[in-house]
Write a protein that holds these residues in place. Structure first.
Motif, PDB file in Angstrom:
ATOM      1  N   GLN A   1      42.266  49.736  40.707  1.00  0.00           N
ATOM      2  CA  GLN A   1      41.718  48.726  39.812  1.00  0.00           C
ATOM      3  C   GLN A   1      42.605  47.482  39.742  1.00  0.00           C
ATOM      4  N   TYR A   2      43.687  47.482  40.485  1.00  0.00           N
ATOM      5  CA  TYR A   2      44.658  46.389  40.378  1.00  0.00           C
ATOM      6  C   TYR A   2      44.508  45.416  41.546  1.00  0.00           C
ATOM      7  N   TYR A   3      44.535  44.145  41.197  1.00  0.00           N
ATOM      8  CA  TYR A   3      44.357  43.053  42.147  1.00  0.00           C
ATOM      9  C   TYR A   3      45.626  42.201  42.133  1.00  0.00           C
ATOM     10  N   THR A   4      46.205  41.978  43.319  1.00  0.00           N
ATOM     11  CA  THR A   4      47.467  41.258  43.438  1.00  0.00           C
ATOM     12  C   THR A   4      47.269  39.987  44.251  1.00  0.00           C
ATOM     13  N   VAL A   5      47.831  38.890  43.783  1.00  0.00           N
ATOM     14  CA  VAL A   5      47.810  37.609  44.491  1.00  0.00           C
ATOM     15  C   VAL A   5      49.247  37.226  44.819  1.00  0.00           C
ATOM     16  N   ILE A   6      49.490  36.834  46.066  1.00  0.00           N
ATOM     17  CA  ILE A   6      50.827  36.491  46.548  1.00  0.00           C
ATOM     18  C   ILE A   6      50.791  35.086  47.135  1.00  0.00           C
ATOM     19  N   ILE A   7      51.715  34.250  46.713  1.00  0.00           N
ATOM     20  CA  ILE A   7      51.855  32.894  47.246  1.00  0.00           C
ATOM     21  C   ILE A   7      53.179  32.815  47.995  1.00  0.00           C
ATOM     22  N   GLU A   8      53.132  32.360  49.239  1.00  0.00           N
ATOM     23  CA  GLU A   8      54.331  32.189  50.041  1.00  0.00           C
ATOM     24  C   GLU A   8      54.140  31.016  50.985  1.00  0.00           C
ATOM     25  N   PHE A   9      55.196  30.659  51.701  1.00  0.00           N
ATOM     26  CA  PHE A   9      55.126  29.535  52.624  1.00  0.00           C
ATOM     27  C   PHE A   9      54.595  29.985  53.975  1.00  0.00           C
ATOM     28  N   GLN A  10      53.775  29.146  54.582  1.00  0.00           N
ATOM     29  CA  GLN A  10      53.238  29.415  55.907  1.00  0.00           C
ATOM     30  C   GLN A  10      54.208  28.879  56.965  1.00  0.00           C
ATOM     31  N   GLY A  11      54.606  29.763  57.899  1.00  0.00           N
ATOM     32  CA  GLY A  11      55.484  29.351  58.989  1.00  0.00           C
ATOM     33  C   GLY A  11      56.954  29.459  58.689  1.00  0.00           C
ATOM     34  N   LEU A  12      57.323  29.855  57.482  1.00  0.00           N
ATOM     35  CA  LEU A  12      58.737  30.009  57.120  1.00  0.00           C
ATOM     36  C   LEU A  12      59.112  31.487  57.236  1.00  0.00           C
ATOM     37  N   GLU A  13      60.078  31.772  58.080  1.00  0.00           N
ATOM     38  CA  GLU A  13      60.502  33.160  58.277  1.00  0.00           C
ATOM     39  C   GLU A  13      61.186  33.677  57.017  1.00  0.00           C
ATOM     40  N   ASP A  14      60.849  34.913  56.646  1.00  0.00           N
ATOM     41  CA  ASP A  14      61.363  35.528  55.412  1.00  0.00           C
ATOM     42  C   ASP A  14      61.128  34.607  54.222  1.00  0.00           C
ATOM     43  N   SER A  15      59.912  34.132  54.106  1.00  0.00           N
ATOM     44  CA  SER A  15      59.567  33.188  53.044  1.00  0.00           C
ATOM     45  C   SER A  15      59.672  33.840  51.673  1.00  0.00           C
ATOM     46  N   PRO A  16      60.243  33.131  50.688  1.00  0.00           N
ATOM     47  CA  PRO A  16      60.183  33.638  49.314  1.00  0.00           C
ATOM     48  C   PRO A  16      58.741  33.612  48.822  1.00  0.00           C
ATOM     49  N   SER A  17      58.444  34.442  47.877  1.00  0.00           N
ATOM     50  CA  SER A  17      57.062  34.545  47.400  1.00  0.00           C
ATOM     51  C   SER A  17      57.049  34.750  45.895  1.00  0.00           C
ATOM     52  N   THR A  18      55.905  34.431  45.327  1.00  0.00           N
ATOM     53  CA  THR A  18      55.640  34.669  43.912  1.00  0.00           C
ATOM     54  C   THR A  18      54.321  35.409  43.811  1.00  0.00           C
ATOM     55  N   SER A  19      54.288  36.481  43.076  1.00  0.00           N
ATOM     56  CA  SER A  19      53.084  37.309  43.010  1.00  0.00           C
ATOM     57  C   SER A  19      52.834  37.757  41.581  1.00  0.00           C
ATOM     58  N   GLU A  20      51.623  38.193  41.356  1.00  0.00           N
ATOM     59  CA  GLU A  20      51.234  38.726  40.052  1.00  0.00           C
ATOM     60  C   GLU A  20      50.107  39.719  40.272  1.00  0.00           C
ATOM     61  N   THR A  21      50.093  40.769  39.465  1.00  0.00           N
ATOM     62  CA  THR A  21      49.078  41.815  39.565  1.00  0.00           C
ATOM     63  C   THR A  21      48.337  41.926  38.242  1.00  0.00           C
ATOM     64  N   TRP A  22      47.023  41.990  38.330  1.00  0.00           N
ATOM     65  CA  TRP A  22      46.186  42.141  37.145  1.00  0.00           C
ATOM     66  C   TRP A  22      45.216  43.295  37.352  1.00  0.00           C
ATOM     67  N   SER A  23      44.769  43.845  36.254  1.00  0.00           N
ATOM     68  CA  SER A  23      43.684  44.816  36.295  1.00  0.00           C
ATOM     69  C   SER A  23      42.373  44.065  36.455  1.00  0.00           C
ATOM     70  N   VAL A  24      41.492  44.596  37.274  1.00  0.00           N
ATOM     71  CA  VAL A  24      40.194  43.955  37.482  1.00  0.00           C
ATOM     72  C   VAL A  24      39.425  43.847  36.170  1.00  0.00           C
ATOM     73  N   GLY A  25      39.659  44.797  35.256  1.00  0.00           N
ATOM     74  CA  GLY A  25      38.987  44.754  33.965  1.00  0.00           C
ATOM     75  C   GLY A  25      39.350  43.554  33.123  1.00  0.00           C
ATOM     76  N   LYS A  26      40.383  42.830  33.500  1.00  0.00           N
ATOM     77  CA  LYS A  26      40.760  41.622  32.763  1.00  0.00           C
ATOM     78  C   LYS A  26      39.769  40.491  33.019  1.00  0.00           C
ATOM     79  N   PHE A  27      39.059  40.546  34.152  1.00  0.00           N
ATOM     80  CA  PHE A  27      38.158  39.465  34.534  1.00  0.00           C
ATOM     81  C   PHE A  27      36.696  39.909  34.600  1.00  0.00           C
ATOM     82  N   PHE A  28      36.429  41.192  34.387  1.00  0.00           N
ATOM     83  CA  PHE A  28      35.058  41.703  34.354  1.00  0.00           C
ATOM     84  C   PHE A  28      34.863  42.516  33.080  1.00  0.00           C
ATOM     85  N   ASP A  29      33.728  42.306  32.419  1.00  0.00           N
ATOM     86  CA  ASP A  29      33.431  43.142  31.262  1.00  0.00           C
ATOM     87  C   ASP A  29      32.641  44.374  31.710  1.00  0.00           C
ATOM     88  N   LYS A  30      32.228  45.182  30.763  1.00  0.00           N
ATOM     89  CA  LYS A  30      31.567  46.436  31.105  1.00  0.00           C
ATOM     90  C   LYS A  30      30.208  46.224  31.753  1.00  0.00           C
TER      91      LYS A  30
END
Length: 254
Positions: free
Chosen positions: A185-214
């Protein structure tokens, strides 16, 4: 004559009232139309269809980077600039070229005006080329695309504050990745640099239920706000620790 004047004056007094009422009715109708338009924006999805759910989430994430969405005042420095990224189509163009060439070989094999016994070498060569190009496309999707949903060009007009905190913004585009393991049920989004080796990244994980109701109604604006906040962290150089990235790799393998 005096009575006539009084009647006309009364009529003149009623006319502006009627105009005001008409304006109020028009405003109410406009508000009702706006409410109907906003209600139509929300999508209803079968949350049991994981593929469809991820597709809608991915499209919303990509549109947040490409559309002119005004960022909220997260740091108390006034309204932020729009994300306004441009998509980099280089990899997509390469895949389209490969697919076009593969289809050309298939058409030659199918419609070439050659009798069969004499055309067996042509057919064999076309089939071999078609399957080779299809294999290359599969390798591109497996090792280059991976879990990437969007590649952007280098952003123009980066603020001086962002340059100081994250100077790579002026050198590299962004690579947006998403993860949603099977039966999770968990959805993760990751932002990193394109073309940069060993690029640093920032990510966050949310439950799908946070964006969908019943009932399966999708809160598109809620997800856009979360993505904008995540990008603000990335822009400010607030990258994930190595422990968190390692845990994310384990999640992907599982």
């Amino acid at each position: 004559m005096a009575k006539k004047k009084s009647k006309s004056s009364k009529v003149e007094e009623k006319e502006p009232l009627n105009k005001e009422e008409e304006e109020e009715e028009e405003e109410e109708e406009e508000e009702e139309e706006e409410e109907e338009e906003t209600e139509m924006v929300y999508l209803q999805v079968d949350t049991g269809d994981i593929i469809k759910v991820k597709q809608i989430l991915d499209e919303t994430v990509a549109n947040t980077f490409l559309e002119d969405c005004i960022l909220d005042d997260l740091n108390g420095t006034g309204p932020g600039k729009s994300l306004g990224f441009q998509e980099d189509h280089k990899l997509n163009n390469i895949k389209l070229i490969l697919m076009t060439i593969a289809c050309a070989f298939a058409m030659v094999a199918q419609f070439a005006p050659l009798p069969f016994p004499e055309s067996r070498f042509v057919l064999g060569g076309c089939c071999a080329a078609y399957f080779a190009l299809s294999g290359v496309l599969q390798l591109v999707a497996t090792f280059l695309d991976k879990d990437c949903i969007l590649i952007t060009k280098v952003k123009e007009g980066v603020s001086s504050a962002a340059k100081n905190k994250n100077p790579n913004l002026t050198k590299y585009g962004l690579r947006i990745r998403t993860l949603m393991p099977r039966f999770s049920q968990y959805y993760t989004v990751i932002i990193e640099f394109q073309g940069l080796e060993d690029s640093p990244s920032t990510s966050e994980t949310w439950s799908v239920g946070k964006f969908f109701d019943k009932e399966g109604m999708f809160d598109e604006y809620g997800l856009e706000e979360k993505i904008e906040e995540l990008y603000k962290r990335f822009e400010a150089g607030q990258f994930d620790s190595t422990n968190k990235s390692d845990a994310r790799k384990k999640l992907k393998t599982n």
